[in-house]
Design an enzyme around this catalytic site. Structure first.
Site: not given
Ligand SMILES: NC(=O)c1ccc[n+]([C@@H]2O[C@H](COP(=O)([O-])OP(=O)(O)OC[C@H]3O[C@@H](n4cnc5c(N)ncnc54)[C@H](OP(=O)(O)O)[C@@H]3O)[C@@H](O)[C@H]2O)c1
Length: 407
Positions: A190, A287
């Site tokens: 970050k 979140g």
């Molecule tokens: N969670 C937070 O609070 C948060 C906060 C700030 C930023 N972020 C950022 O937001 C982003 C998403 O985070 P998240 O927490 O939502 O992640 P997550 O819950 O792990 O979800 C990832 C999604 O991407 C899909 N995916 C993974 N690999 C893939 C591939 N090779 N081809 C196509 N789809 C694929 C997964 O598919 P499946 O459903 O099939 O597994 C899932 O739907 C990340 O960059 C993270 O750093 C997250």
């Protein structure tokens, strides 16, 4: 009636699913703000959708897959095909920012990433737009909610690091594998992004020096309380010695510091510049819904045609040997002259003591001191010399301190 604006969604996990829901819930407000109805053109997960087909149907791509592969290829392809992209992916930007921003510039489209840094706090927008032509001196703050929660727990209930980490995991603030958060690597990614924004310099993750919180003990925190200090994992990007310094480290703050009261899984970021003095923003650091809300605000800006001030190249170099104040924790033999000997070693290395707390522990004594700002290389030389003294009973421990209360 205007044509619908079509959004291709890559990833439907925690953030992607929250974004799809939010887009549905806020569709009328988005249309009112932008003059265009919005709709999802398709969703890609590991088991659903085809990237090429979704891209073909989309006016904009939202990337919420995470990681660098295949996210990098998808984002590059979208930008090169003339589609703007919104992403929350800090790793992608911190490692491949040059290539991605280059592709966006070449295609004349926007790459927005508010959600990649400090959760819901609109720090990217503030730096790019509100302070777009302000010469920023320093951007720093608490950019990892997991570590802030752990340190807050240790301070509030006196528990050890391991117990505080388990509580964070039970409450969903820390992942099963917390390494990226507790080592400072997440905050470093970050800070690379914030440094690039603030100083228009192509800082990458491998140029950010980082330390984590794994070595912090309840002792450090309770002694520091006596000195009116509170412990935070800080990310700092600042102009120093004609260049810039970008680092992440645990740091004690004096009680009156604006970041000192920021507790739990919250983030807070400060911007300092002569023209603005100092601005502090705080809010939830992560979140699903919070992150999705930051993603949606980027989408709205793009549909509305608001373009951030474009990055200019900068020739600022990264500097490594900067000045800091330190907290120093020593366990020594309880004999006359030991304190004087340590003060002499510090003085020989141009390190000056600001305050000392001394406690007896059996035949030994614990010395906890805060030293005034000094060159980090001088401090390291003094600590190395102290570590070699016969009177020392355990390796010295030290943590940086920010001395000033307010600008
Ligand atoms: N969670 C937070 O609070 C948060 C906060 C700030 C930023 N972020 C950022 O937001 C982003 C998403 O985070 P998240 O927490 O939502 O992640 P997550 O819950 O792990 O979800 C990832 C999604 O991407 C899909 N995916 C993974 N690999 C893939 C591939 N090779 N081809 C196509 N789809 C694929 C997964 O598919 P499946 O459903 O099939 O597994 C899932 O739907 C990340 O960059 C993270 O750093 C997250």
């Amino acid at each position: 009636m205007s044509e619908p604006f079509r959004i291709g969604l890559l990833g439907r996990g925690t953030v992607g699913a929250a974004f799809a829901d939010l887009l549905g819930e806020r569709a009328a407000a988005v249309e009112e703000a932008t003059g265009r109805p919005v709709e999802l053109a398709g969703t890609l997960t590991r088991s659903e959708g085809d990237f090429g087909e979704i891209l073909g149907r989309s006016d904009l791509i939202v990337e919420l897959i995470g990681g660098t592969d295949p996210a990098r290829e998808y984002v590059l392809e979208a930008l090169r095909s003339g589609r703007p992209v919104v992403t929350a992916n800090k790793q992608l930007l911190a490692q491949h920012g040059e290539e991605l921003f280059g592709a966006a510039r070449e295609a004349g489209v926007q790459l927005r990433f508010e959600a990649a840094v400090a959760g819901v706090i609109p720090i990217v927008r503030a730096i790019q737009e509100s302070f777009g032509v302000t010469e920023i001196d320093k951007v720093f703050g608490i950019v990892n909610g997991t570590t802030n929660f752990i340190l807050s727990e240790m301070a509030a209930s006196g528990v050890a690091y391991g117990e505080a980490l388990s509580r964070a995991q039970n409450l969903g603030y820390a992942e099963a594998d917390p390494t990226d958060d507790v080592s400072g690597a997440d905050a470093a990614a970050k800070m690379a992004i914030l440094a690039r924004l603030a100083f228009h310099a192509p800082v990458t993750l491998d140029q950010v020096a980082y330390e984590g919180i794994e070595g912090v003990t309840p002792d450090d925190i309770s002694y520091a309380r006596e000195l009116d200090l509170s412990l935070k994992l800080l990310g700092v990007a600042e102009r120093r010695d004609g260049g810039i310094s970008v680092r992440v480290f645990p740091c004690f703050l004096y009680g009156g510091h604006p970041l000192a009261p920021v507790a739990g899984p919250f983030n807070a970021v400060m911007v300092e510049a002569p023209a603005i003095t100092e601005v502090t923003m705080s809010g939830p650091g992560a979140g699903g819904i919070q992150t999705a809300s930051a993603v949606l605000s980027d989408v709205v800006s793009i549909i509305s045609g608001e373009a951030p001030v474009h990055e200019a190249g900068s020739d600022l170099e990264l500097v490594s040997d900067v000045s800091s104040s330190f907290y120093l924790h020593l366990e020594v033999a309880d004999r006359p002259g030991v304190l004087a000997q340590i003060a002499r070693v510090l003085g020989d290395n141009e390190v000056w003591v600001k305050s000392v707390v001394q406690r007896g522990i059996g035949d030994d004594a614990r010395l906890v001191m805060v030293v005034h700002e000094c060159r980090e290389s001088n401090f390291a030389a003094a600590v190395a010399e102290i570590a070699g003294l016969d009177e020392l009973r355990a390796p010295p421990r030290f943590i940086r301190v920010i001395e000033e209360e307010f600008v």
